[in-house]
Design a protein around this motif. Structure first.
Motif, short mmCIF file in Angstrom:
data_model
loop_
_atom_site.label_atom_id
_atom_site.label_comp_id
_atom_site.label_asym_id
_atom_site.label_seq_id
_atom_site.Cartn_x
_atom_site.Cartn_y
_atom_site.Cartn_z
N ILE A 97 0.87 -1.18 0.00
CA ILE A 97 0.00 0.00 0.00
C ILE A 97 0.91 1.22 0.00
O ILE A 97 1.81 1.32 0.83
CB ILE A 97 -0.91 0.04 1.25
CG1 ILE A 97 -1.88 -1.14 1.25
CG2 ILE A 97 -1.67 1.35 1.33
CD1 ILE A 97 -2.74 -1.26 2.52
N VAL A 98 0.68 2.14 -0.95
CA VAL A 98 1.47 3.37 -1.02
C VAL A 98 0.54 4.56 -0.81
O VAL A 98 -0.34 4.79 -1.64
CB VAL A 98 2.22 3.48 -2.36
CG1 VAL A 98 3.03 4.76 -2.43
CG2 VAL A 98 3.12 2.28 -2.58
N GLU A 99 0.73 5.26 0.30
CA GLU A 99 -0.19 6.37 0.61
C GLU A 99 0.10 7.61 -0.23
O GLU A 99 -0.79 8.38 -0.52
CB GLU A 99 -0.11 6.69 2.11
CG GLU A 99 -0.55 5.49 2.92
CD GLU A 99 -0.90 5.81 4.35
OE1 GLU A 99 -0.85 6.99 4.72
OE2 GLU A 99 -1.22 4.87 5.08
N SER A 114 -1.80 10.35 -10.50
CA SER A 114 -1.93 9.32 -9.46
C SER A 114 -1.30 9.78 -8.16
O SER A 114 -0.19 10.33 -8.16
CB SER A 114 -1.25 8.02 -9.89
OG SER A 114 -2.04 7.36 -10.81
N LYS A 115 -1.98 9.54 -7.06
CA LYS A 115 -1.47 9.97 -5.75
C LYS A 115 -1.17 8.79 -4.82
O LYS A 115 -0.29 8.87 -3.99
CB LYS A 115 -2.50 10.87 -5.05
CG LYS A 115 -2.87 12.13 -5.82
CD LYS A 115 -1.77 13.16 -5.75
CE LYS A 115 -2.20 14.52 -6.23
NZ LYS A 115 -2.47 14.57 -7.68
N SER A 116 -1.94 7.73 -4.94
CA SER A 116 -1.71 6.58 -4.05
C SER A 116 -2.10 5.30 -4.78
O SER A 116 -2.78 5.36 -5.82
CB SER A 116 -2.50 6.72 -2.75
OG SER A 116 -3.88 6.69 -2.99
N SER A 136 -5.14 5.66 -7.45
CA SER A 136 -6.16 6.66 -7.10
C SER A 136 -5.60 8.06 -7.27
O SER A 136 -4.40 8.28 -7.11
CB SER A 136 -6.58 6.46 -5.64
OG SER A 136 -7.54 7.45 -5.28
N TYR A 137 -6.51 9.01 -7.55
CA TYR A 137 -6.11 10.42 -7.60
C TYR A 137 -6.15 11.04 -6.20
O TYR A 137 -5.85 12.21 -6.04
CB TYR A 137 -7.05 11.20 -8.53
CG TYR A 137 -6.86 10.88 -10.02
CD1 TYR A 137 -5.68 10.31 -10.50
CD2 TYR A 137 -7.85 11.19 -10.94
CE1 TYR A 137 -5.51 10.03 -11.84
CE2 TYR A 137 -7.69 10.91 -12.30
CZ TYR A 137 -6.51 10.32 -12.74
OH TYR A 137 -6.34 10.06 -14.08
N GLN A 138 -6.57 10.25 -5.20
CA GLN A 138 -6.58 10.73 -3.81
C GLN A 138 -5.36 10.17 -3.07
O GLN A 138 -4.97 9.03 -3.32
CB GLN A 138 -7.82 10.23 -3.06
CG GLN A 138 -9.14 10.55 -3.70
CD GLN A 138 -10.27 9.68 -3.13
OE1 GLN A 138 -10.17 9.12 -2.05
NE2 GLN A 138 -11.34 9.58 -3.87
#
Ligand code: SME
Length: 171
Positions: A97-99, A114-116, A136-138
């Motif tokens: 998982i990459v935050e 891409s953010k995470s 995700s873009y978040q």
């Protein structure tokens, strides 16, 4: 077979994952080509969660990860084992998982927005077949609920299909 499925996006994520498993049970049909099953698997996830900007498979071929069925913008077609989040997950055979992708050394930016992300290795009987990658873009879009459920979905899929046939769609 009617593959229509209605999903209530107001449900909690854990509940959405439960409905996805039901959807998958109906979807996976041994008469379908493997590539169709993988494609619909990505569509189920993309439609279930608005937080997903990209979801797709990379399959292991000749020690590289090769782009498979996906939903989202065009993506890198090959990733070396050990490179980026996908390659690292594949090498370790562990979910990553990459935050914040900017803080992951060597992250491969197929989409600059891409953010995470989360990457789940496709492993059966300790053999690696590829990875499932969700972006995700978040920031911090994915957590342990996603990890637990996505791992379960991937295991379910790998147990339902004939994994030896994956090679046939990679010519
Ligand atoms: N994020 C990946 C690359 C694949 S694309 O995001 C679709 C990585 O760094 O492994």
């Amino acid at each position: 077979m009617n593959k229509q499925f209605v999903l209530n996006k107001q449900l909690k994520e854990e509940e959405i994952y439960k409905t996805i498993i039901t959807q998958l049970e109906n979807l996976i049909n041994n008469n379908d080509a493997l590539i169709s099953t993988f494609s619909n698997f990505t569509a189920i996830l993309k439609n279930a969660f608005d937080k997903i900007s990209w979801v797709g498979f990379y399959f292991l071929k000749d020690n590289k990860l090769v782009l498979g069925p996906f939903q989202g913008k065009i993506a890198c077609t090959e990733i070396e084992l050990g490179k980026g989040v996908c390659g690292s997950s594949a090498l370790k055979k562990e979910t990553i998982i990459v935050e914040d992708v900017n803080k992951f050394p060597g992250h491969i930016a197929c989409d600059g927005n891409s953010k995470s992300e989360i990457v789940i290795p496709l492993v059966k009987e300790n053999k690696l077949y590829g990875v499932l990658d969700l972006d995700s873009y978040q920031y911090s879009a994915f957590n342990d609920v996603d990890k637990k459920n996505l791992e379960a979905l991937c295991n379910f899929l790998l147990n339902k299909i004939n994994v030896d046939n994956i090679n046939k769609i990679l010519a």
